[in-house]
Design a protein around this motif. Sequence first.
Motif, PDB file in Angstrom:
ATOM      1  N   ALA A 184      21.300  76.648  46.788  1.00 22.79           N
ATOM      2  CA  ALA A 184      22.604  76.011  46.998  1.00 22.79           C
ATOM      3  C   ALA A 184      22.910  75.943  48.480  1.00 22.79           C
ATOM      4  O   ALA A 184      22.402  76.737  49.281  1.00 22.79           O
ATOM      5  CB  ALA A 184      23.703  76.787  46.272  1.00 22.79           C
ATOM      6  N   VAL A 185      23.738  74.973  48.853  1.00 24.19           N
ATOM      7  CA  VAL A 185      24.326  74.945  50.186  1.00 24.19           C
ATOM      8  C   VAL A 185      25.845  74.969  50.000  1.00 24.19           C
ATOM      9  O   VAL A 185      26.386  74.250  49.164  1.00 24.19           O
ATOM     10  CB  VAL A 185      23.885  73.716  51.019  1.00 24.19           C
ATOM     11  N   ILE A 186      26.509  75.839  50.754  1.00 27.99           N
ATOM     12  CA  ILE A 186      27.948  76.039  50.611  1.00 27.99           C
ATOM     13  C   ILE A 186      28.580  75.784  51.975  1.00 27.99           C
ATOM     14  O   ILE A 186      28.405  76.569  52.921  1.00 27.99           O
ATOM     15  CB  ILE A 186      28.270  77.467  50.123  1.00 27.99           C
ATOM     16  N   ALA A 187      29.294  74.677  52.093  1.00 27.46           N
ATOM     17  CA  ALA A 187      29.859  74.251  53.374  1.00 27.46           C
ATOM     18  C   ALA A 187      31.294  74.740  53.522  1.00 27.46           C
ATOM     19  O   ALA A 187      32.082  74.691  52.568  1.00 27.46           O
ATOM     20  CB  ALA A 187      29.820  72.731  53.483  1.00 27.46           C
ATOM     21  N   LEU A 188      31.634  75.187  54.705  1.00 29.23           N
ATOM     22  CA  LEU A 188      32.998  75.590  55.039  1.00 29.23           C
ATOM     23  C   LEU A 188      33.517  74.624  56.099  1.00 29.23           C
ATOM     24  O   LEU A 188      32.977  74.547  57.205  1.00 29.23           O
ATOM     25  CB  LEU A 188      33.027  77.031  55.561  1.00 29.23           C
ATOM     26  N   LEU A 189      34.559  73.876  55.753  1.00 35.43           N
ATOM     27  CA  LEU A 189      35.140  72.894  56.669  1.00 35.43           C
ATOM     28  C   LEU A 189      36.557  73.319  57.028  1.00 35.43           C
ATOM     29  O   LEU A 189      37.419  73.466  56.156  1.00 35.43           O
ATOM     30  CB  LEU A 189      35.180  71.500  56.020  1.00 35.43           C
ATOM     31  N   GLY A 190      36.799  73.494  58.305  1.00 35.60           N
ATOM     32  CA  GLY A 190      38.125  73.837  58.802  1.00 35.60           C
ATOM     33  C   GLY A 190      38.249  73.285  60.210  1.00 35.60           C
ATOM     34  O   GLY A 190      37.821  72.168  60.487  1.00 35.60           O
ATOM     35  N   ARG A 191      38.845  74.047  61.125  1.00 29.73           N
ATOM     36  CA  ARG A 191      38.796  73.641  62.526  1.00 29.73           C
ATOM     37  C   ARG A 191      37.347  73.641  62.986  1.00 29.73           C
ATOM     38  O   ARG A 191      36.901  72.766  63.709  1.00 29.73           O
ATOM     39  CB  ARG A 191      39.631  74.582  63.390  1.00 29.73           C
ATOM     40  N   TRP A 250      39.600  75.004  54.175  1.00 29.96           N
ATOM     41  CA  TRP A 250      40.847  74.304  53.868  1.00 29.96           C
ATOM     42  C   TRP A 250      40.718  72.788  54.065  1.00 29.96           C
ATOM     43  O   TRP A 250      41.290  72.011  53.297  1.00 29.96           O
ATOM     44  CB  TRP A 250      42.010  74.874  54.685  1.00 29.96           C
ATOM     45  N   VAL A 251      39.926  72.346  55.037  1.00 26.87           N
ATOM     46  CA  VAL A 251      39.699  70.908  55.190  1.00 26.87           C
ATOM     47  C   VAL A 251      38.854  70.387  54.032  1.00 26.87           C
ATOM     48  O   VAL A 251      39.123  69.313  53.472  1.00 26.87           O
ATOM     49  CB  VAL A 251      39.025  70.597  56.535  1.00 26.87           C
ATOM     50  N   GLY A 252      37.832  71.149  53.652  1.00 26.59           N
ATOM     51  CA  GLY A 252      37.003  70.752  52.523  1.00 26.59           C
ATOM     52  C   GLY A 252      37.792  70.602  51.246  1.00 26.59           C
ATOM     53  O   GLY A 252      37.583  69.658  50.464  1.00 26.59           O
ATOM     54  N   LEU A 253      38.734  71.528  51.011  1.00 26.95           N
ATOM     55  CA  LEU A 253      39.564  71.449  49.810  1.00 26.95           C
ATOM     56  C   LEU A 253      40.433  70.190  49.832  1.00 26.95           C
ATOM     57  O   LEU A 253      40.595  69.508  48.808  1.00 26.95           O
ATOM     58  CB  LEU A 253      40.449  72.695  49.696  1.00 26.95           C
ATOM     59  N   ARG A 254      40.983  69.883  50.999  1.00 30.24           N
ATOM     60  CA  ARG A 254      41.800  68.677  51.132  1.00 30.24           C
ATOM     61  C   ARG A 254      40.974  67.420  50.835  1.00 30.24           C
ATOM     62  O   ARG A 254      41.408  66.519  50.111  1.00 30.24           O
ATOM     63  CB  ARG A 254      42.374  68.577  52.544  1.00 30.24           C
ATOM     64  N   LEU A 255      39.764  67.366  51.384  1.00 28.06           N
ATOM     65  CA  LEU A 255      38.921  66.196  51.168  1.00 28.06           C
ATOM     66  C   LEU A 255      38.500  66.069  49.706  1.00 28.06           C
ATOM     67  O   LEU A 255      38.507  64.968  49.134  1.00 28.06           O
ATOM     68  CB  LEU A 255      37.680  66.278  52.061  1.00 28.06           C
ATOM     69  N   MET A 256      38.158  67.192  49.087  1.00 27.50           N
ATOM     70  CA  MET A 256      37.650  67.156  47.720  1.00 27.50           C
ATOM     71  C   MET A 256      38.744  66.842  46.694  1.00 27.50           C
ATOM     72  O   MET A 256      38.444  66.395  45.589  1.00 27.50           O
ATOM     73  CB  MET A 256      36.993  68.488  47.377  1.00 27.50           C
ATOM     74  N   GLU A 257      40.012  67.047  47.069  1.00 33.24           N
ATOM     75  CA  GLU A 257      41.116  66.762  46.139  1.00 33.24           C
ATOM     76  C   GLU A 257      41.066  65.332  45.612  1.00 33.24           C
ATOM     77  O   GLU A 257      41.260  65.089  44.424  1.00 33.24           O
ATOM     78  CB  GLU A 257      42.465  66.987  46.846  1.00 33.24           C
ATOM     79  N   SER A 258      40.819  64.392  46.505  1.00 36.29           N
ATOM     80  CA  SER A 258      40.872  62.986  46.093  1.00 36.29           C
ATOM     81  C   SER A 258      39.647  62.180  46.487  1.00 36.29           C
ATOM     82  O   SER A 258      39.530  61.017  46.107  1.00 36.29           O
ATOM     83  CB  SER A 258      42.121  62.318  46.699  1.00 36.29           C
ATOM     84  N   LEU A 259      38.717  62.807  47.225  1.00 39.24           N
ATOM     85  CA  LEU A 259      37.577  62.058  47.751  1.00 39.24           C
ATOM     86  C   LEU A 259      36.238  62.590  47.254  1.00 39.24           C
ATOM     87  O   LEU A 259      35.182  62.204  47.770  1.00 39.24           O
ATOM     88  CB  LEU A 259      37.598  62.103  49.288  1.00 39.24           C
ATOM     89  N   GLY A 260      36.262  63.468  46.251  1.00 42.20           N
ATOM     90  CA  GLY A 260      35.041  64.110  45.784  1.00 42.20           C
ATOM     91  C   GLY A 260      33.967  63.126  45.355  1.00 42.20           C
ATOM     92  O   GLY A 260      32.787  63.272  45.726  1.00 42.20           O
TER      93      GLY A 260
END
Length: 413
Positions: free
Chosen positions: A224-231, A348-358
Motif C-alpha cells: 500500500a501507499v498512504i499519502a498525507l496531504l497538508g501544508r 487534512w488537505v487529502g480529506l478535503r479533496l477526497m470528500e468530493s473529488l475521489g
Amino acid sequence: MSVEPGGRPVLTLPEVSTVTTLRQRNRALVLKHVILAQETTRAAIAKDSGLSTASAANLVADLLTAGLVEERGSVSSRGGRPITLIGPRAESAITIGADIGERGVAVEMFDLAMNRIDQEFRGGAKEEEPERIGADLQEALVALRDRNAGRWPTLLGIGLGLPGMVETDADGRQTLYAQSLGWPPVPVASLCDAGTIPVLAENGAKMQARAESWFGSARGADHAVIALLGRGVGLGIVTGGQLLYGAHSSAGEWGHMVIERGGRECRCGNRGCVEAYIGSDAMLAEWKAAGGVFEGTGWRAMGQLIGAAHEGDPAAARIVEEVVDCLGAALGGLVNLTNPERVVVGGWVGLRLMESLGERIAEAIRRHSLSRPGGQFTLRVATFGGASVTTGSALLPLEALIAADPMSEKALR
C-alpha cells in the motif's frame, strides 16, 4: 535499544535460551493479535499465529496473569461449551502520541486497547521555532499528567510524529532533519525530555501509515501507499506487510520528488516538487494570485477553494483541476513503482479533496499509470482523519512493548 538497518529504534531481547526466546516472541505475537482484533478467541489466536491450540491457551494464560488481556464473557459454539472471548485489558497501560508541526502540537493519550482517553493542544496559527515547539509539547504533557495522575505510572512511553526525516544513531539518539522548515538538525531529546519515560520518534507521514495499517484503510494490505496531504506532503509505503524505512529512515519523502523540472519553487529549496503543487500553501497562494478571497489558510480556506470550483469559479476550477492532475501524476508514478493493492489518501488537505473529488483522483491516478498496475489498486480515504499521526505515534511505545518480552518487569514498568 538497538537500531534496525533502516534507522528505526527497536527494543531487543537479551540473549537467552532458544526455548525462552521463542516463548517471548510468541507472547508478543499473541498480544499484538489481541490488540488488533479487540475481541478474539483462543482458537482464532492459534489459527492466526500458526500456534497449536494448547500453546495459544498457555500464552493467553501468561498475558492474563500479567494483566495485559482479559476474558470478556463468551459466545455459543456449535454443540460444545461456550467460547470465551479475549480482549486487551484497556486500563492496564496508557500510551501517548503527539503530532508535531511548525505551528504547534496535538497530543493524545490512549489506553492499551487504543481508545482515546484524553487530548491536549498547544500552539496557534503562526510558525514557531523548535524551542517553542518543545515548550508547547512539554506544557501539553504536563497538562495530561496532571489530569491523569492516577494512570501516569502505567505510561508505556511517548511517540512523536515529526515534520521531517528522523534518523537514529547507533546509540539510540534520534535527530530530526526538517529541511523544508529551515530548521537546523534538532535532537529529539531537546523537543521532549521525559526522564525515564521512553520517547520514540518518526516522520509524521509514516505515523499515519502505521495507524492506517493497524486499524484503518490499509489494514490487511501487504502492499500500500498512504499519502498525507497538508501544508507539507508525505508518504508511507507498505511492502510485504512492512513499513518501508530505507537506509536511514528517509524513505517516503515523496513530497520532494520533482514532477516538473525547473517548476515552482518549493519550501525545501528545490523546484518542481510535488509539495509545490499539492501542498495547501501552494494551492491557496495560486488562488490568491488569481483573485481568490478566503478565510485563513486551513480547513475552511481549502473548503472555500473546492466549493468555488464546484460553483463554476473559473480560477478555482482551473486550480482544482491542476491539483487533481498533479496528484494523479505523482500517485500514478508510485503505482507503477510499487504496485500497491491500496492507495490511501489522508491528511487534512487529502480529506478535503477526497470528500468530493475521489472519483476524479482515482481516474487521474489510472491515467498516469500503466494500465495493468493501474487496474490493480483501490483508492480509499484515510480512516483516522486529523487524528492519524497521533494515533500512529501512540503505537510506537505499544510496538516497543510488543517487541520486548511483554512479561518482563521493564516492559510492564
